[in-house]
Design a protein around this motif. Structure first.
Motif, PDB file in Angstrom:
ATOM      1  N   ASN A   1       0.430  -1.495   0.368  1.00  0.00           N
ATOM      2  CA  ASN A   1      -0.266   0.120   0.129  1.00  0.00           C
ATOM      3  C   ASN A   1       1.103   1.148   0.106  1.00  0.00           C
ATOM      4  O   ASN A   1       1.931   0.744   0.541  1.00  0.00           O
ATOM      5  CB  ASN A   1      -1.028   0.367   1.424  1.00  0.00           C
TER       6      ASN A   1
ATOM      7  N   LYS B   1      -5.212   7.357   5.356  1.00  0.00           N
ATOM      8  CA  LYS B   1      -5.562   7.220   3.987  1.00  0.00           C
ATOM      9  C   LYS B   1      -5.144   6.291   2.546  1.00  0.00           C
ATOM     10  O   LYS B   1      -3.752   6.590   2.265  1.00  0.00           O
ATOM     11  CB  LYS B   1      -6.269   8.337   3.119  1.00  0.00           C
ATOM     12  N   ILE B   2      -5.911   5.434   2.548  1.00  0.00           N
ATOM     13  CA  ILE B   2      -4.274   4.622   2.049  1.00  0.00           C
ATOM     14  C   ILE B   2      -5.303   5.355  -0.178  1.00  0.00           C
ATOM     15  O   ILE B   2      -6.073   5.617  -0.612  1.00  0.00           O
ATOM     16  CB  ILE B   2      -5.460   3.348   1.164  1.00  0.00           C
TER      17      ILE B   2
ATOM     18  N   GLU C   1      -2.363   0.834  -3.648  1.00  0.00           N
ATOM     19  CA  GLU C   1      -2.529  -0.632  -3.620  1.00  0.00           C
ATOM     20  C   GLU C   1      -2.482  -1.503  -4.233  1.00  0.00           C
ATOM     21  O   GLU C   1      -2.086  -1.433  -6.121  1.00  0.00           O
ATOM     22  CB  GLU C   1      -3.549  -0.960  -2.755  1.00  0.00           C
TER      23      GLU C   1
ATOM     24  N   ASN D   1      -9.393  -4.014   7.052  1.00  0.00           N
ATOM     25  CA  ASN D   1      -8.818  -3.113   6.291  1.00  0.00           C
ATOM     26  C   ASN D   1      -8.470  -2.308   6.396  1.00  0.00           C
ATOM     27  O   ASN D   1      -9.231  -1.959   7.461  1.00  0.00           O
ATOM     28  CB  ASN D   1      -9.716  -3.337   4.830  1.00  0.00           C
TER      29      ASN D   1
ATOM     30  N   ARG E   1      -8.689   0.559   5.760  1.00  0.00           N
ATOM     31  CA  ARG E   1      -9.937   1.600   5.672  1.00  0.00           C
ATOM     32  C   ARG E   1     -10.594   2.610   6.383  1.00  0.00           C
ATOM     33  O   ARG E   1     -11.357   1.381   6.753  1.00  0.00           O
ATOM     34  CB  ARG E   1     -10.261   0.915   4.213  1.00  0.00           C
TER      35      ARG E   1
END
Ligand code: KG4
Ligand code: ZN
Length: 348
Positions: free
Chosen positions: A147, A158-159, A162, A346, A348
């Motif tokens: 990531n 914050k991703i 990925e 996750n 997120r």
């Protein structure tokens, strides 16, 4: 604040005790104990979940006990317990979580759930908490995840990118399998690549040409499965490959690391990062550490590069305790009865 971290998400049973001195803004690792099962899983070429779970059950209490002894602490001096909730292998996670819940109940300590990936990120805070400035761009590269993450001054993650298929560590492991180098693949490939590098100081041209997947696309995503297949086809064409293993490893590592570095630098420039952090098991790769550090120095802004000490790169519990400290500060404490394993948790 003194925190006991417990990590059992894959094939390491780990416990660590970390002290946070808020006034000084420093974390002190008082004990970091890891009981690795790698030698057991090596025989099978990868982690067997049932065996991993059985080993955790036998190992985790002695490992916690050793951590307390090493830190010269009584359990009464522990303020919090932090445990990995996921992502990971469900049966492995359960051993750590059930142990942590029992201890939280028996010792009357607050229990904090920690995301394994955020644990890898916080490994960077162990020695550099005060030095890291925001926004920070974090490249997280492990056996299960790849990531690019943006962290703001409130430590919100914050991703931004990925992998679309294999994780970087998984690619290293699969490439090593193809080359008959065993499990885990990353460290062996790195070692073989180093042998080639030393023998080939003049950088003679190689006819092993491997793709650099998604190097020039505009996203911050990655893809490593095509590279793995390209390696397989290249090996099938070359009857002499068993005599060229260091060269194949070098070329494979070169391709993976080039993509990782370029995308991370692109993200650092776009988000005007003040810090670039490397984390996860693949951050043990010295070539990646060196290349990313050099590339960060070339960013015109005064961006700083951070990577964890080698003992905090692959799975460990100091990173879980470190992440737990920041959750505790934010008051993210649940009743221990509500903390459950989440193998797919996750960020997120
Ligand atoms: O973070 P980690 O210990 O476990 C997961 O959360 O997945 O990462 C393990 C991964 C494995 O794929 C292993 O091959 C890779 O990290 N790894 C490396 C190196 N050391 C470990 N990859 C490249 N170079 C290394 N030196
Ligand atoms: Zn990990």
């Amino acid at each position: 604040m003194v925190i006991l971290g417990i990590e059992t998400s894959c094939d390491e049973s780990a416990a660590s005790i970390v002290k946070f001195d808020k006034k000084e803004g420093r974390l002190f690792v008082l004990a970091n104990i890891i009981s690795s099962q790698i030698d057991i899983h090596k025989e099978y070429g990868g982690v067997i979940p049932e065996i991993a779970a059985r080993e955790h059950v036998g190992q985790i209490i002695p490992v916690i006990d050793t951590a307390l002894k090493k830190a010269k602490l009584n359990y009464k001096e522990i303020d919090y317990i932090a445990v990995t909730k996921g992502p990971g292998l469900v049966t492995s996670l359960l051993s750590g979580i059930e142990t942590a819940r029992s201890l939280a109940f028996a010792w009357k300590k607050p229990l904090i759930e920690v995301n394994h990936i955020s644990g890898h990120i916080y490994a960077n805070f162990i020695d550099n908490y005060k030095q890291i400035k925001y926004p920070a761009i974090i490249l997280t590269v492990s056996g299960g995840h790849t990531n690019l993450i943006l962290m703001d001054k409130n430590l919100k993650l914050k991703i931004i990118g990925e992998t679309l298929d294999d994780a970087a560590g998984e690619a290293y492991d699969k490439a090593a399998k193809m080359l008959g180098l065993g499990y885990p693949g990353g460290p062996v490939i790195a070692k073989q690549a180093q042998i080639y590098f030393k023998q080939n100081k003049k950088q003679e041209k190689s006819d092993i040409l491997l793709p650099r997947p998604m190097l020039n696309d505009k996203t911050f995503n990655f893809s490593f499965s095509g590279l793995k297949t390209a390696l397989l086809y290249r090996l099938q064409k070359d009857q002499n490959w068993p005599n060229r293993i260091p060269e194949y490893c070098f070329k494979f590592q070169e391709a993976v690391n080039l993509v990782l570095v370029k995308k991370t630098i692109n993200a650092a420039i776009k988000y005007k990062a003040k810090s670039v952090l490397l984390s996860g098991g693949v951050s043990a790769n010295l070539d990646l550490r060196e290349k990313l550090e050099t590339a960060v120095k070339e960013i015109p802004k005064k961006t700083k590069f951070f990577s964890p000490k080698l003992q905090y790169t692959t799975d460990n519990a100091a990173m879980i305790a470190a992440a737990g400290i920041f959750s505790a500060q934010k008051g993210k404490i649940k009743d221990f009865s509500q903390i459950k394993a989440d193998p797919n948790w996750n960020l997120r």
